[in-house]
Write a protein that holds these residues in place. Structure first.
Motif, PDB file in Angstrom:
ATOM      1  N   ARG A  14       0.834  -1.207   0.000  1.00 47.22           N
ATOM      2  CA  ARG A  14       0.000   0.000   0.000  1.00 47.22           C
ATOM      3  C   ARG A  14       0.861   1.246   0.000  1.00 47.22           C
ATOM      4  NH1 ARG A  14      -1.594   1.737   5.684  1.00 47.22           N
ATOM      5  NH2 ARG A  14      -0.178   0.531   6.954  1.00 47.22           N
ATOM      6  N   THR A  15       0.328   2.252  -0.668  1.00 48.69           N
ATOM      7  CA  THR A  15       0.990   3.541  -0.796  1.00 48.69           C
ATOM      8  C   THR A  15       0.074   4.624  -0.243  1.00 48.69           C
ATOM      9  OG1 THR A  15       0.036   4.083  -2.950  1.00 48.69           O
ATOM     10  CG2 THR A  15       2.103   2.831  -2.950  1.00 48.69           C
ATOM     11  N   ASP A  48      -8.318   2.192  -4.368  1.00 51.40           N
ATOM     12  CA  ASP A  48      -8.073   3.498  -3.774  1.00 51.40           C
ATOM     13  C   ASP A  48      -9.022   3.702  -2.599  1.00 51.40           C
ATOM     14  OD1 ASP A  48      -6.052   4.310  -5.568  1.00 51.40           O
ATOM     15  OD2 ASP A  48      -7.569   4.836  -7.057  1.00 51.40           O
ATOM     16  N   ARG A  49      -8.458   4.011  -1.455  1.00 47.89           N
ATOM     17  CA  ARG A  49      -9.237   4.338  -0.256  1.00 47.89           C
ATOM     18  C   ARG A  49      -9.025   5.814   0.048  1.00 47.89           C
ATOM     19  NH1 ARG A  49      -7.753  -1.008   3.426  1.00 47.89           N
ATOM     20  NH2 ARG A  49      -8.440  -2.523   1.881  1.00 47.89           N
ATOM     21  N   ASP A  50      -9.546   6.296   1.159  1.00 49.60           N
ATOM     22  CA  ASP A  50      -9.461   7.728   1.474  1.00 49.60           C
ATOM     23  C   ASP A  50      -8.030   8.255   1.448  1.00 49.60           C
ATOM     24  OD1 ASP A  50     -12.187   7.939   1.725  1.00 49.60           O
ATOM     25  OD2 ASP A  50     -12.174   7.683   3.901  1.00 49.60           O
ATOM     26  N   ASN A  51      -7.135   7.631   2.193  1.00 50.72           N
ATOM     27  CA  ASN A  51      -5.775   8.156   2.339  1.00 50.72           C
ATOM     28  C   ASN A  51      -4.692   7.245   1.792  1.00 50.72           C
ATOM     29  OD1 ASN A  51      -6.609  10.533   3.746  1.00 50.72           O
ATOM     30  ND2 ASN A  51      -6.953   9.242   5.543  1.00 50.72           N
ATOM     31  N   GLU A  52      -5.074   6.068   1.290  1.00 52.43           N
ATOM     32  CA  GLU A  52      -4.069   5.132   0.805  1.00 52.43           C
ATOM     33  C   GLU A  52      -4.619   4.342  -0.373  1.00 52.43           C
ATOM     34  OE1 GLU A  52      -3.435   3.111   4.508  1.00 52.43           O
ATOM     35  OE2 GLU A  52      -4.941   1.599   4.052  1.00 52.43           O
ATOM     36  N   SER A  53      -3.719   3.740  -1.115  1.00 50.06           N
ATOM     37  CA  SER A  53      -4.075   2.866  -2.232  1.00 50.06           C
ATOM     38  C   SER A  53      -3.414   1.518  -2.006  1.00 50.06           C
ATOM     39  CB  SER A  53      -3.606   3.459  -3.563  1.00 50.06           C
ATOM     40  OG  SER A  53      -4.294   4.652  -3.844  1.00 50.06           O
ATOM     41  N   TRP A  54      -4.173   0.464  -2.201  1.00 48.55           N
ATOM     42  CA  TRP A  54      -3.672  -0.901  -2.062  1.00 48.55           C
ATOM     43  C   TRP A  54      -3.430  -1.473  -3.445  1.00 48.55           C
ATOM     44  CZ3 TRP A  54      -2.429  -3.907   2.102  1.00 48.55           C
ATOM     45  CH2 TRP A  54      -2.724  -3.371   3.359  1.00 48.55           C
ATOM     46  N   PHE A  55      -2.302  -2.132  -3.598  1.00 48.04           N
ATOM     47  CA  PHE A  55      -1.980  -2.853  -4.823  1.00 48.04           C
ATOM     48  C   PHE A  55      -1.869  -4.332  -4.475  1.00 48.04           C
ATOM     49  CE2 PHE A  55      -0.635   1.432  -5.603  1.00 48.04           C
ATOM     50  CZ  PHE A  55      -0.992   1.647  -6.920  1.00 48.04           C
ATOM     51  N   VAL A  56      -2.441  -5.172  -5.321  1.00 50.51           N
ATOM     52  CA  VAL A  56      -2.384  -6.614  -5.130  1.00 50.51           C
ATOM     53  C   VAL A  56      -1.964  -7.236  -6.454  1.00 50.51           C
ATOM     54  CG1 VAL A  56      -3.693  -8.708  -4.557  1.00 50.51           C
ATOM     55  CG2 VAL A  56      -4.227  -6.546  -3.397  1.00 50.51           C
ATOM     56  N   THR A  57      -0.921  -8.039  -6.394  1.00 48.15           N
ATOM     57  CA  THR A  57      -0.479  -8.798  -7.568  1.00 48.15           C
ATOM     58  C   THR A  57      -0.707 -10.273  -7.283  1.00 48.15           C
ATOM     59  OG1 THR A  57       1.220  -7.165  -8.069  1.00 48.15           O
ATOM     60  CG2 THR A  57       1.477  -9.332  -9.064  1.00 48.15           C
ATOM     61  N   LEU A  81      10.999  -4.484  -5.014  1.00 48.54           N
ATOM     62  CA  LEU A  81      11.549  -3.732  -6.132  1.00 48.54           C
ATOM     63  C   LEU A  81      12.447  -2.629  -5.578  1.00 48.54           C
ATOM     64  CD1 LEU A  81       8.309  -3.391  -8.287  1.00 48.54           C
ATOM     65  CD2 LEU A  81      10.125  -5.107  -8.487  1.00 48.54           C
ATOM     66  N   ASP A  82      13.384  -2.163  -6.375  1.00 50.94           N
ATOM     67  CA  ASP A  82      14.369  -1.179  -5.907  1.00 50.94           C
ATOM     68  C   ASP A  82      13.734   0.066  -5.299  1.00 50.94           C
ATOM     69  OD1 ASP A  82      16.419  -2.836  -6.672  1.00 50.94           O
ATOM     70  OD2 ASP A  82      16.798  -1.792  -8.570  1.00 50.94           O
ATOM     71  N   ARG A  83      12.639   0.549  -5.884  1.00 47.68           N
ATOM     72  CA  ARG A  83      12.043   1.795  -5.406  1.00 47.68           C
ATOM     73  C   ARG A  83      10.870   1.567  -4.449  1.00 47.68           C
ATOM     74  NH1 ARG A  83      10.855   5.671 -10.211  1.00 47.68           N
ATOM     75  NH2 ARG A  83      10.440   7.086  -8.473  1.00 47.68           N
ATOM     76  N   ASP A  84      10.584   0.332  -4.056  1.00 48.85           N
ATOM     77  CA  ASP A  84       9.493   0.078  -3.106  1.00 48.85           C
ATOM     78  C   ASP A  84       9.625   0.896  -1.819  1.00 48.85           C
ATOM     79  OD1 ASP A  84       8.091  -1.568  -4.782  1.00 48.85           O
ATOM     80  OD2 ASP A  84       8.535  -3.425  -3.699  1.00 48.85           O
ATOM     81  N   PRO A  85      10.816   1.022  -1.224  1.00 49.52           N
ATOM     82  CA  PRO A  85      10.913   1.821   0.003  1.00 49.52           C
ATOM     83  C   PRO A  85      10.494   3.286  -0.191  1.00 49.52           C
ATOM     84  CG  PRO A  85      12.877   0.476  -0.248  1.00 49.52           C
ATOM     85  CD  PRO A  85      12.099   0.366  -1.530  1.00 49.52           C
ATOM     86  N   GLU A  86      10.678   3.789  -1.380  1.00 53.78           N
ATOM     87  CA  GLU A  86      10.292   5.167  -1.697  1.00 53.78           C
ATOM     88  C   GLU A  86       8.771   5.330  -1.766  1.00 53.78           C
ATOM     89  OE1 GLU A  86      10.450   7.820  -5.782  1.00 53.78           O
ATOM     90  OE2 GLU A  86      12.046   6.373  -5.420  1.00 53.78           O
ATOM     91  N   PHE A  87       8.078   4.311  -2.251  1.00 52.20           N
ATOM     92  CA  PHE A  87       6.641   4.418  -2.510  1.00 52.20           C
ATOM     93  C   PHE A  87       5.750   3.800  -1.432  1.00 52.20           C
ATOM     94  CE2 PHE A  87       8.154   4.671  -7.000  1.00 52.20           C
ATOM     95  CZ  PHE A  87       7.564   5.880  -7.337  1.00 52.20           C
ATOM     96  N   LEU A  88       6.142   2.651  -0.912  1.00 51.42           N
ATOM     97  CA  LEU A  88       5.249   1.902  -0.027  1.00 51.42           C
ATOM     98  C   LEU A  88       5.259   2.448   1.393  1.00 51.42           C
ATOM     99  CD1 LEU A  88       5.971  -1.729  -1.262  1.00 51.42           C
ATOM    100  CD2 LEU A  88       4.056  -0.229  -1.880  1.00 51.42           C
ATOM    101  N   ILE A  89       4.111   2.388   2.044  1.00 52.00           N
ATOM    102  CA  ILE A  89       3.981   2.845   3.437  1.00 52.00           C
ATOM    103  C   ILE A  89       4.857   1.986   4.337  1.00 52.00           C
ATOM    104  CG2 ILE A  89       2.381   3.052   5.380  1.00 52.00           C
ATOM    105  CD1 ILE A  89       0.240   3.881   3.267  1.00 52.00           C
ATOM    106  N   GLU A  90       4.825   0.686   4.121  1.00 51.36           N
ATOM    107  CA  GLU A  90       5.764  -0.224   4.768  1.00 51.36           C
ATOM    108  C   GLU A  90       6.050  -1.349   3.785  1.00 51.36           C
ATOM    109  OE1 GLU A  90       2.583  -0.252   6.812  1.00 51.36           O
ATOM    110  OE2 GLU A  90       1.812  -1.750   5.453  1.00 51.36           O
TER     111      GLU A  90
END
Length: 108
Positions: A14-15, A48-57, A81-90
């Motif tokens: 989630r982001t 997409d929720r109020d304050n976050e977006s969930w991605f499921v693969t 992925l290399d940029r996951d720490p930049e985008f994901l909440i955790e």
């Protein structure tokens, strides 16, 4: 005769909503192609929720051996992925692995 999947491998992340539109194309470009080359099928979902977006693969596999070969012997280990720490909440700590009990695809 095409091989039917018996295993589904599910990743969730989630982001914050304000970065979701940047993360989605990154995930499509970096996370999905390796699965498309190897898995029997792959799906990407976004909620997409109020304050976050969930991605499921969800990737689909013929059996545990095929999935284990793709993950280099560690099917439950999350490969970030290399940029996951930049985008994901955790950073997700686990992958879900499910046996497919019903597989009817009459979607139109």
């Amino acid at each position: 005769m095409p091989t039917k999947p018996t295993i589904a491998r599910i990743w969730r992340g989630r982001t914050r909503r304000e970065v979701a539109d940047r993360y989605e194309p990154y995930l499509r470009a970096e996370g999905i192609p390796p699965l498309e080359k190897t898995a029997l099928g792959v799906q990407l979902f976004r909620e997409d929720r109020d304050n976050e977006s969930w991605f499921v693969t969800i990737s689909y596999w013929a059996d545990m051996e095929a999935m284990t070969a793709f993950t280099k012997g560690e099917p439950t280990k999350v490969h970030h992925l290399d940029r996951d720490p930049e985008f994901l909440i955790e950073l997700p700590e686990r992958i879900e692995i499910h046996r497919i009990l019903v597989n009817e695809q009459g979607l139109r």
